[in-house]
Motif scaffolding. Structure first.
Motif, short mmCIF file in Angstrom:
data_model
loop_
_atom_site.label_atom_id
_atom_site.label_comp_id
_atom_site.label_asym_id
_atom_site.label_seq_id
_atom_site.Cartn_x
_atom_site.Cartn_y
_atom_site.Cartn_z
N LEU A 54 51.41 99.55 113.07
CA LEU A 54 52.15 99.47 111.81
C LEU A 54 52.42 98.02 111.43
N ILE A 55 52.87 97.23 112.41
CA ILE A 55 53.15 95.81 112.15
C ILE A 55 51.87 95.08 111.74
N PHE A 56 50.77 95.38 112.42
CA PHE A 56 49.51 94.73 112.10
C PHE A 56 49.06 95.10 110.69
N GLY A 57 49.24 96.39 110.31
CA GLY A 57 48.87 96.81 108.97
C GLY A 57 49.62 96.06 107.89
N VAL A 58 50.91 95.83 108.11
CA VAL A 58 51.71 95.04 107.17
C VAL A 58 51.19 93.60 107.13
N GLY A 59 50.86 93.07 108.31
CA GLY A 59 50.41 91.69 108.40
C GLY A 59 49.12 91.42 107.64
N ILE A 60 48.17 92.37 107.69
CA ILE A 60 46.89 92.10 107.03
C ILE A 60 47.01 92.13 105.51
N ILE A 61 48.00 92.86 104.99
CA ILE A 61 48.24 92.81 103.55
C ILE A 61 48.88 91.48 103.17
N LEU A 62 49.83 91.03 103.97
CA LEU A 62 50.46 89.73 103.72
C LEU A 62 49.44 88.60 103.79
N ALA A 63 48.58 88.65 104.82
CA ALA A 63 47.61 87.58 105.04
C ALA A 63 46.42 87.67 104.11
N GLY A 64 46.21 88.83 103.49
CA GLY A 64 45.06 88.99 102.61
C GLY A 64 43.77 89.26 103.34
N VAL A 76 44.64 106.31 117.34
CA VAL A 76 46.05 106.27 116.92
C VAL A 76 46.36 104.92 116.26
N SER A 77 45.82 103.85 116.83
CA SER A 77 46.02 102.53 116.23
C SER A 77 45.39 102.47 114.85
N LEU A 78 44.22 103.05 114.69
CA LEU A 78 43.55 103.06 113.38
C LEU A 78 44.44 103.73 112.34
N ILE A 79 45.00 104.88 112.68
CA ILE A 79 45.88 105.59 111.75
C ILE A 79 47.13 104.77 111.45
N ALA A 80 47.72 104.18 112.50
CA ALA A 80 48.93 103.38 112.31
C ALA A 80 48.67 102.16 111.43
N ILE A 81 47.54 101.50 111.63
CA ILE A 81 47.20 100.34 110.81
C ILE A 81 47.02 100.75 109.36
N ILE A 82 46.34 101.87 109.13
CA ILE A 82 46.15 102.35 107.76
C ILE A 82 47.49 102.63 107.10
N LEU A 83 48.40 103.30 107.83
CA LEU A 83 49.72 103.61 107.27
C LEU A 83 50.52 102.34 106.99
N GLY A 84 50.43 101.36 107.90
CA GLY A 84 51.09 100.08 107.68
C GLY A 84 50.53 99.36 106.46
N THR A 85 49.21 99.46 106.29
CA THR A 85 48.55 98.86 105.13
C THR A 85 49.03 99.51 103.84
N TRP A 86 49.09 100.83 103.83
CA TRP A 86 49.53 101.54 102.63
C TRP A 86 50.98 101.22 102.29
#
Length: 359
Positions: A79-89, A322-332
């Protein structure tokens, strides 16, 4: 043998730059535009790698070991990583190849990503990361839980992806029917035209990504490292090497990530797309914050969009999926908060149009 990492990394960077293959965009666009233009090719890359690794494992060439499943660390980190990739572009690999194009914002995100990955893995927070990832449960892979061969999930997944690819190709063909493509004059002839003049489709990027991932397993194993593509740990190793001078840290994986920079730079230069671009202060701050979140999240989750979402998924490990799903949710979630919500707020505050009576 570690120099093969540099060569494979350069090939990976070249492919990512020419195909504009961005995993962040693949995840984000599912939510923002209901588009799977990049997500389906990404699944295709996983399927190609899964088939190749299963075949090489059956032949005795590889002995892959899936990561143990630490659910709290994997979900929280994803989840944290998903948020990070949106911030970082961009995700880890996207940040590397865009840095190779000259984007200063990507360099900022990359520096903070590598720094905090090192802090979480080898630095003062290493004990916290180790304790979080030690809380494992159950089997590591789907096939272990089911008590079947790895070929069972591999064949099922490959079949589902094949059906999805056929459906998307047909839908794209129907949408593009009747449209006339505008082509620019070629700057080169022959192979150079295809290598540098024209952009590569996401399908080319997905297929080549899958094939490079298989080759990475073989070359990495030959160099004494039992693993495939990876970005987070080698990035942390670079920072640790620069601060300690420990040359044993410079292994195949470190050469791989350095190669991504080289390959994307070459591709951008040949295509005339390299130039230094300096963003505004707010973008730099957002990139730095995104890099921090990516480094922390990837360390906790045990990998990024490459190590987990591409490589571990091909082994059908719970950590990967599970990480893939969490990253997607964090991204959304980050896309809604940072992109959708401000747009809706701006639209709601926009004054109503004034209607002028007809003369």
């Amino acid at each position: 043998m570690i120099l093969t990492g540099l060569l494979i990394g350069a090939a990976l960077g070249y492919v990512l730059q020419r195909s504009r293959f961005c995993v962040t965009g693949a995840f984000r666009d599912i939510y923002l535009s209901r588009s799977t233009r990049y997500f389906t090719p990404f699944l295709l890359a996983i399927a190609i790698q899964a088939v190749g690794v299963a075949a090489l494992t059956s032949a005795g060439v590889l002995s892959p070991e899936a990561a143990s499943f630490a659910p709290l660390a994997v979900i929280g980190g994803g989840l944290i990583f998903g948020v990070g990739i949106i911030l970082a572009g961009g995700c880890a690999t996207g940040t590397y190849y865009r840095a190779g194009e000259g984007l200063i914002g990507s360099w900022v995100a990359l520096i903070f990503y590598a720094l905090f990955a090192a802090v979480m893995k080898f630095g003062p927070l290493g004990g916290f990361t180790e304790a979080a990832r030690a809380r494992t449960v159950g089997s590591a892979t789907i096939q272990e839980t089911l008590g079947v061969s790895v070929w069972v999930p591999t064949v099922v997944f490959a079949g589902l992806v094949a059906a999805l690819v056929v459906w998307q190709v047909r839908r794209n063909a129907a949408r593009s029917a009747g449209r006339s493509a505008v082509s620019l004059p070629a700057r080169r002839t022959g192979i150079g035209h295809y290598l540098a003049d024209i952009p590569w489709s996401p399908w080319v990027g997905g297929v080549l990504l899958g094939l490079i991932a298989i080759l990475a397993w073989v070359a990495s194993t030959a160099a004494g490292r039992n693993g495939g593509l990876g970005i987070t740990t080698p990035s942390a190793k670079i920072v640790t090497f620069l601060s300690t001078g420990d040359v044993t840290l410079v292994d195949w994986s470190v050469m791989l990530v350095l190669g991504i920079l080289v390959g994307s730079f070459i591709a951008a230069k040949l295509a005339g797309e390299f130039r230094w671009r300096v963003p505004d202060a707010s973008t730099i701050l957002r990139s730095a914050g995104g890099g921090v979140a990516m480094g922390v999240g990837a360390a906790l989750a045990g990998g990024c969009t490459i190590g987990n979402s591409l490589v571990e998924t091909s082994l059908f490990s719970y950590q990967g999926w599970v990480s893939l799903i969490a990253i997607i949710l964090g991204t959304w979630g980050a896309a809604w908060f940072l992109l959708v919500r401000p747009q809706r707020a701006a639209a709601s505050n926009r004054p109503a149009p004034v209607l002028t009576p007809a003369a």
